[in-house]
Scaffold this motif. Sequence first.
Motif, PDB file in Angstrom:
ATOM      1  N   PRO A   4       1.005  -1.272   0.194  1.00 17.93           N
ATOM      2  CA  PRO A   4      -0.205  -0.172   0.105  1.00 17.93           C
ATOM      3  C   PRO A   4       0.624   1.354  -0.366  1.00 17.93           C
ATOM      4  O   PRO A   4       0.217   2.041  -1.112  1.00 17.93           O
ATOM      5  CB  PRO A   4      -0.409  -0.291   1.030  1.00 17.93           C
ATOM      6  CG  PRO A   4      -0.170  -1.396   1.950  1.00 17.93           C
ATOM      7  CD  PRO A   4       0.193  -2.106   1.187  1.00 17.93           C
TER       8      PRO A   4
ATOM      9  N   GLY B 164       1.993 -10.781   4.802  1.00 15.40           N
ATOM     10  CA  GLY B 164       1.025 -11.044   5.295  1.00 15.40           C
ATOM     11  C   GLY B 164       0.302 -10.176   6.534  1.00 15.40           C
ATOM     12  O   GLY B 164       0.343  -9.013   6.001  1.00 15.40           O
TER      13      GLY B 164
ATOM     14  N   GLY C   1       2.716  -7.073   6.737  1.00 19.16           N
ATOM     15  CA  GLY C   1       2.697  -6.131   5.317  1.00 19.16           C
ATOM     16  C   GLY C   1       4.685  -7.398   4.964  1.00 19.16           C
ATOM     17  O   GLY C   1       4.310  -8.095   4.814  1.00 19.16           O
TER      18      GLY C   1
HETATM   19  C1  LIG Z   1      -3.941  -6.761   5.509  1.00 21.43           C
HETATM   20  S1  LIG Z   1      -2.651  -6.392   3.976  1.00 21.43           S
HETATM   21  C2  LIG Z   1      -1.209  -5.818   5.437  1.00 21.43           C
HETATM   22  C3  LIG Z   1      -1.110  -4.496   5.985  1.00 21.43           C
HETATM   23  C4  LIG Z   1       0.117  -4.233   6.935  1.00 21.43           C
HETATM   24  N1  LIG Z   1      -0.504  -3.357   7.461  1.00 21.43           N
HETATM   25  C5  LIG Z   1       0.600  -3.426   5.771  1.00 21.43           C
HETATM   26  O1  LIG Z   1       1.355  -2.050   5.599  1.00 21.43           O
HETATM   27  O2  LIG Z   1       1.050  -3.646   4.682  1.00 21.43           O
HETATM   28  C6  LIG Z   1      -2.100  -7.687   3.934  1.00 21.43           C
HETATM   29  C7  LIG Z   1      -1.150  -7.543   2.007  1.00 21.43           C
HETATM   30  O3  LIG Z   1      -2.370  -7.199   1.467  1.00 21.43           O
HETATM   31  C8  LIG Z   1      -1.821  -6.446   0.733  1.00 21.43           C
HETATM   32  N2  LIG Z   1      -2.463  -5.095   0.404  1.00 21.43           N
HETATM   33  C9  LIG Z   1      -3.393  -4.679   1.332  1.00 21.43           C
HETATM   34  N3  LIG Z   1      -3.987  -3.754   0.959  1.00 21.43           N
HETATM   35  C10 LIG Z   1      -3.315  -2.630  -0.301  1.00 21.43           C
HETATM   36  C11 LIG Z   1      -3.623  -1.819  -1.097  1.00 21.43           C
HETATM   37  N4  LIG Z   1      -4.025  -1.051  -0.629  1.00 21.43           N
HETATM   38  N5  LIG Z   1      -2.250  -1.783  -2.320  1.00 21.43           N
HETATM   39  C12 LIG Z   1      -1.055  -2.984  -2.817  1.00 21.43           C
HETATM   40  N6  LIG Z   1      -1.959  -3.762  -2.186  1.00 21.43           N
HETATM   41  C13 LIG Z   1      -2.211  -4.074  -0.544  1.00 21.43           C
HETATM   42  C14 LIG Z   1      -0.280  -6.117   0.823  1.00 21.43           C
HETATM   43  O4  LIG Z   1       0.664  -6.857  -0.069  1.00 21.43           O
HETATM   44  C15 LIG Z   1       0.304  -6.337   2.278  1.00 21.43           C
HETATM   45  O5  LIG Z   1       1.087  -6.656   2.266  1.00 21.43           O
END
Ligand SMILES: C[S@@+](CC[C@H](N)C(=O)[O-])C[C@H]1O[C@@H](n2cnc3c(N)ncnc32)[C@H](O)[C@@H]1O
Length: 153
Positions: free
Chosen positions: A77, A103, A106
């Motif tokens: 993100p 995960g 991240g």
């Molecule tokens: C629940 S999220 C993890 C959140 C974590 N706090 C982070 O900052 O990445 C799990 C995964 O979903 C993906 N993800 C979630 N939101 C995203 C976004 N807006 N853009 C790209 N990947 C995203 C990323 O690969 C992330 O590691």
Amino acid sequence: MKINVIIIDKKGKDQLYTPLIEHYKKIAKPFAKVEVIELFDKEIAKAHDISPEAAKKSYTKAFEKYLSNGINIALDPSSKEVDSFDFANLLKDSTTVNFYIGGAYGFEKDFLTKCNKAVSFGKITLSHKLVKLVLLEQIFRGLSINNNHPYHK
Ligand SMILES: C[S@@+](CC[C@H](N)C(=O)[O-])C[C@H]1O[C@@H](n2cnc3c(N)ncnc32)[C@H](O)[C@@H]1O
């Protein structure tokens, strides 16, 4: 071409997302073989109980063996936001493209530096299951753009 979606997640088909995931895999077939690879083991489960840093390290360990083949793109993100045309271009770079979904904590910074690119679908945090679904739809959209298929209007 081959597209791998590699995700830190427990194996198993959930009733909510699986039918749509399978739908996008199927309609992408004329252009690419899309495979979803779920990774979760005792080491990751144990690391989650230790610390976020240990958890991220365990994700890197699970992901590392896939890095050697093709182009590697992490979904993160806080990285560069892409539109669907930028995303479609990523699919032109190699005959094997690996996408990584992190995960709960991240990715380790070190893992991101090992990838060729890191891209964001926007600043909002999506659950990893939802990100997997959005990614599958964007893969099909990107393949449609690259192959002049009418799906992307
Ligand atoms: C629940 S999220 C993890 C959140 C974590 N706090 C982070 O900052 O990445 C799990 C995964 O979903 C993906 N993800 C979630 N939101 C995203 C976004 N807006 N853009 C790209 N990947 C995203 C990323 O690969 C992330 O590691």
